[in-house]
Design a protein around this motif. Structure first.
Motif, mmCIF file in Angstrom:
data_model
loop_
_atom_site.group_PDB
_atom_site.id
_atom_site.type_symbol
_atom_site.label_atom_id
_atom_site.label_comp_id
_atom_site.label_asym_id
_atom_site.label_seq_id
_atom_site.Cartn_x
_atom_site.Cartn_y
_atom_site.Cartn_z
ATOM 1 N N HIS A 159 0.820 -1.212 0.000
ATOM 2 C CA HIS A 159 0.000 0.000 0.000
ATOM 3 C C HIS A 159 0.855 1.264 0.000
ATOM 4 O O HIS A 159 0.450 2.293 -0.532
ATOM 5 C CB HIS A 159 -0.947 0.003 1.212
ATOM 6 N N TYR A 160 2.025 1.208 0.618
ATOM 7 C CA TYR A 160 2.897 2.373 0.710
ATOM 8 C C TYR A 160 3.914 2.450 -0.426
ATOM 9 O O TYR A 160 4.784 3.311 -0.427
ATOM 10 C CB TYR A 160 3.642 2.371 2.042
ATOM 11 N N LEU A 161 3.794 1.541 -1.379
ATOM 12 C CA LEU A 161 4.753 1.512 -2.477
ATOM 13 C C LEU A 161 4.798 2.828 -3.258
ATOM 14 O O LEU A 161 5.886 3.306 -3.593
ATOM 15 C CB LEU A 161 4.437 0.343 -3.417
ATOM 16 N N PRO A 162 3.659 3.493 -3.560
ATOM 17 C CA PRO A 162 3.751 4.779 -4.279
ATOM 18 C C PRO A 162 4.551 5.838 -3.530
ATOM 19 O O PRO A 162 5.252 6.642 -4.153
ATOM 20 C CB PRO A 162 2.281 5.197 -4.428
ATOM 21 N N LEU A 163 4.465 5.842 -2.193
ATOM 22 C CA LEU A 163 5.212 6.831 -1.409
ATOM 23 C C LEU A 163 6.707 6.543 -1.454
ATOM 24 O O LEU A 163 7.528 7.466 -1.513
ATOM 25 C CB LEU A 163 4.709 6.835 0.039
ATOM 26 N N HIS A 164 7.079 5.273 -1.427
ATOM 27 C CA HIS A 164 8.495 4.921 -1.558
ATOM 28 C C HIS A 164 9.015 5.274 -2.958
ATOM 29 O O HIS A 164 10.181 5.662 -3.108
ATOM 30 C CB HIS A 164 8.691 3.429 -1.286
ATOM 31 N N VAL A 165 8.160 5.145 -3.951
ATOM 32 C CA VAL A 165 8.552 5.546 -5.307
ATOM 33 C C VAL A 165 8.799 7.052 -5.358
ATOM 34 O O VAL A 165 9.778 7.518 -5.958
ATOM 35 C CB VAL A 165 7.471 5.133 -6.321
ATOM 36 N N LEU A 166 7.912 7.828 -4.718
ATOM 37 C CA LEU A 166 8.102 9.286 -4.666
ATOM 38 C C LEU A 166 9.402 9.648 -3.963
ATOM 39 O O LEU A 166 10.121 10.559 -4.389
ATOM 40 C CB LEU A 166 6.917 9.939 -3.956
ATOM 41 N N LYS A 167 9.715 8.947 -2.897
ATOM 42 C CA LYS A 167 10.963 9.224 -2.174
ATOM 43 C C LYS A 167 12.173 8.903 -3.047
ATOM 44 O O LYS A 167 13.167 9.633 -3.059
ATOM 45 C CB LYS A 167 11.020 8.415 -0.879
ATOM 46 N N HIS A 175 14.216 16.745 -10.490
ATOM 47 C CA HIS A 175 14.244 17.928 -11.360
ATOM 48 C C HIS A 175 14.593 17.567 -12.805
ATOM 49 O O HIS A 175 15.023 18.425 -13.568
ATOM 50 C CB HIS A 175 15.263 18.943 -10.840
ATOM 51 N N SER A 176 14.393 16.320 -13.183
ATOM 52 C CA SER A 176 14.858 15.859 -14.491
ATOM 53 C C SER A 176 13.770 15.781 -15.553
ATOM 54 O O SER A 176 14.078 15.740 -16.740
ATOM 55 C CB SER A 176 15.517 14.479 -14.355
ATOM 56 N N TYR A 177 12.488 15.784 -15.139
ATOM 57 C CA TYR A 177 11.413 15.561 -16.105
ATOM 58 C C TYR A 177 10.275 16.556 -15.879
ATOM 59 O O TYR A 177 10.062 17.048 -14.768
ATOM 60 C CB TYR A 177 10.880 14.127 -15.992
ATOM 61 N N ASP A 178 9.543 16.833 -16.949
ATOM 62 C CA ASP A 178 8.384 17.727 -16.862
ATOM 63 C C ASP A 178 7.177 17.023 -16.266
ATOM 64 O O ASP A 178 6.393 17.632 -15.536
ATOM 65 C CB ASP A 178 8.028 18.261 -18.251
ATOM 66 N N TYR A 179 7.007 15.733 -16.580
ATOM 67 C CA TYR A 179 5.834 14.990 -16.114
ATOM 68 C C TYR A 179 6.256 13.606 -15.618
ATOM 69 O O TYR A 179 7.208 13.002 -16.135
ATOM 70 C CB TYR A 179 4.805 14.853 -17.229
ATOM 71 N N TYR A 180 5.486 13.131 -14.626
ATOM 72 C CA TYR A 180 5.743 11.827 -14.030
ATOM 73 C C TYR A 180 4.439 11.031 -14.051
ATOM 74 O O TYR A 180 3.398 11.499 -13.582
ATOM 75 C CB TYR A 180 6.239 11.976 -12.590
ATOM 76 N N MET A 181 4.507 9.838 -14.620
ATOM 77 C CA MET A 181 3.332 8.993 -14.735
ATOM 78 C C MET A 181 3.506 7.748 -13.874
ATOM 79 O O MET A 181 4.578 7.134 -13.859
ATOM 80 C CB MET A 181 3.090 8.590 -16.195
ATOM 81 N N ASN A 242 5.960 17.559 1.394
ATOM 82 C CA ASN A 242 5.096 16.983 2.433
ATOM 83 C C ASN A 242 5.215 15.464 2.491
ATOM 84 O O ASN A 242 4.318 14.790 3.012
ATOM 85 C CB ASN A 242 3.638 17.366 2.168
ATOM 86 N N LEU A 243 6.295 14.942 1.965
ATOM 87 C CA LEU A 243 6.422 13.489 1.875
ATOM 88 C C LEU A 243 6.488 12.834 3.245
ATOM 89 O O LEU A 243 5.935 11.742 3.453
ATOM 90 C CB LEU A 243 7.657 13.135 1.047
ATOM 91 N N ASP A 244 7.131 13.476 4.199
ATOM 92 C CA ASP A 244 7.203 12.906 5.549
ATOM 93 C C ASP A 244 5.807 12.795 6.163
ATOM 94 O O ASP A 244 5.482 11.803 6.825
ATOM 95 C CB ASP A 244 8.106 13.771 6.437
ATOM 96 N N LEU A 259 -1.779 7.404 -2.731
ATOM 97 C CA LEU A 259 -1.177 8.421 -3.587
ATOM 98 C C LEU A 259 -2.101 9.624 -3.744
ATOM 99 O O LEU A 259 -1.651 10.779 -3.666
ATOM 100 C CB LEU A 259 -0.851 7.823 -4.960
ATOM 101 N N ASN A 260 -3.393 9.395 -3.954
ATOM 102 C CA ASN A 260 -4.343 10.504 -4.072
ATOM 103 C C ASN A 260 -4.406 11.316 -2.787
ATOM 104 O O ASN A 260 -4.472 12.553 -2.829
ATOM 105 C CB ASN A 260 -5.734 9.965 -4.420
ATOM 106 N N HIS A 261 -4.370 10.640 -1.648
ATOM 107 C CA HIS A 261 -4.427 11.324 -0.354
ATOM 108 C C HIS A 261 -3.213 12.226 -0.172
ATOM 109 O O HIS A 261 -3.331 13.361 0.310
ATOM 110 C CB HIS A 261 -4.497 10.276 0.766
ATOM 111 N N CYS A 262 -2.055 11.761 -0.575
ATOM 112 C CA CYS A 262 -0.818 12.539 -0.416
ATOM 113 C C CYS A 262 -0.822 13.765 -1.334
ATOM 114 O O CYS A 262 -0.488 14.879 -0.901
ATOM 115 C CB CYS A 262 0.389 11.651 -0.711
ATOM 116 N N VAL A 263 -1.198 13.574 -2.589
ATOM 117 C CA VAL A 263 -1.200 14.694 -3.533
ATOM 118 C C VAL A 263 -2.262 15.722 -3.154
ATOM 119 O O VAL A 263 -2.030 16.930 -3.235
ATOM 120 C CB VAL A 263 -1.417 14.188 -4.971
ATOM 121 N N TYR A 264 -3.424 15.253 -2.712
ATOM 122 C CA TYR A 264 -4.485 16.190 -2.329
ATOM 123 C C TYR A 264 -4.070 17.027 -1.120
ATOM 124 O O TYR A 264 -4.334 18.239 -1.068
ATOM 125 C CB TYR A 264 -5.765 15.421 -2.022
#
Length: 367
Positions: A159-167, A175-181, A242-244, A259-264
């Motif tokens: 469940h926390y895999l998206p947050l580890h990906v963000l980290k 700072h390397s890309y315009d968009y992240y999918m 706000n990743l922490d 992931l939606n909760h974190c971005v919101y």
């Protein structure tokens, strides 16, 4: 008679003789002034002291003695950041120095059980379209397919895999890309359409878009990772700040809600199907069987115009869907070519040579 050559030497000989004579006459006078026996001893001592004093005064004006500390410690070298002679360190690439970023980074969430099947199918159908594509898993796989960069985390909670990906992105590609999918390995995406989509959206906009196919507890729209989620560079920076908080306050739910909760929380905006003036098109299938369903789906414009289809039941269906859309794009290309030929034939009637001005094949330039 005296020889003419000898006569020319007489003045030189007379000069030499006069020089010796004058030297003999003046030498005794010079010897008397330089003879120490003729000078008083006290006068010599006074002359020596006066000379030494003048030399010491001259030396003191030109040489400044260096005073060392009592312990004779060598002072530390100046710091590099305060050193005016420091050579500036320039980035390796010009694009880095100018702040030029690549277009799209795709993060694929996979697992140890599916990395050699579903993830491999995603890699073979999308990797050659996007700028960068990496795979992330909560467990380490023993046999990783060649050419697939897989990152494994020690946290077994998927469940926390998206947050580890963000980290991970914050540490390597923030700072390397315009968009992240973000997608899962059960997502089929038409990668060329995704690249075209983000290429027509302004990089100055905050983009949080994707397959908005379910809602949160408060009724706000949420996008699923299986359908695909795209965020812009500006949104990513707000999320990383706000990743922490996200890691501590993430709901114990599915990865899409996390992931939606974190971005919101970071942006105060919900995921939407639109970004700028563009629309993210997706198609969700239930109990999908390609051989049975494709006859009906090929008549559905929503399916034909979609950018992502999910969830794929197996990797073989993934390849079949990819073949279908490749054939669809090929047919559309042929239609455009035929239409262009018809326009060329029609316009040739208005030229000087008429139809005779046409070349073969039609549309080939003669210049």
């Amino acid at each position: 008679m005296i020889h003419a050559g000898f006569r020319s030497c007489i003045p030189v000989l007379i000069g030499i003789c006069l020089g010796f004579t004058l030297n003999v006459m003046i030498a005794p006078l010079l010897d008397e002034t330089c003879d120490p026996s003729n000078i008083d001893r006290k006068q010599l001592i006074k002359l020596r002291e006066t000379k030494s004093l003048r030399e010491s005064e001259k030396t003191s004006k030109t040489i400044k003695p260096a005073i060392k500390p009592k312990n004779y410690d060598v002072p530390p070298p100046p710091k590099l950041e305060n050193n005016p002679h420091k050579k500036p360190v320039r980035p390796r690439f010009v694009a880095t120095e100018l702040g030029i970023r690549e277009k799209l980074f795709v993060a694929v969430l996979t697992s140890q059980d599916t990395v050699n099947s579903f993830a491999l199918a995603v890699n073979k159908t999308t990797a050659h379209y996007v700028t960068k594509q990496m795979y992330f898993s909560t467990s380490k796989s023993g046999n990783i397919p060649a050419g697939m960069p897989v990152v494994s985390f020690t946290d077994k909670n998927k469940h926390y895999l998206p947050l580890h990906v963000l980290k991970y992105i914050s540490e390597h590609y923030s700072h390397s890309y315009d968009y992240y999918m973000f997608i899962t390995d059960r997502t089929y995406i038409r990668a060329e359409k995704i690249v075209e989509l983000v290429s027509h959206i302004s990089v100055s906009e905050d983009i949080f878009m994707g397959a908005a196919d379910f809602h949160g507890e408060d009724g706000s729209a949420m996008c699923s990772l299986e359908g695909g989620i795209i965020i812009s560079q500006s949104v990513l920076q707000k999320v990383l700040g706000n990743l922490d908080w996200c890691l501590v306050s993430a709901p114990d739910s599915n990865p899409s809600r996390v992931l939606n909760h974190c971005v919101y929380h970071s942006t105060k905006t919900s995921c939407t199907q639109h970004g700028g003036d563009k629309e993210y098109r997706f198609y969700k299938v239930d109990d999908f069987d390609y051989d049975d369903d494709i006859t009906k789906l090929r008549e559905d414009w929503r399916f034909n115009s979609s950018f992502s289809i999910y969830p794929m039941p197996d990797d073989l269906s993934h390849f079949k869907v990819h073949r279908y859309f490749c054939q669809l794009e090929l047919n559309l290309t042929r239609q455009e070519i035929n239409k262009a030929k018809e326009n060329i034939i029609h316009l040739s009637h208005y030229t000087v040579d008429g139809v005779n001005s046409l070349t073969w094949p039609i549309g080939r330039s003669t210049h």
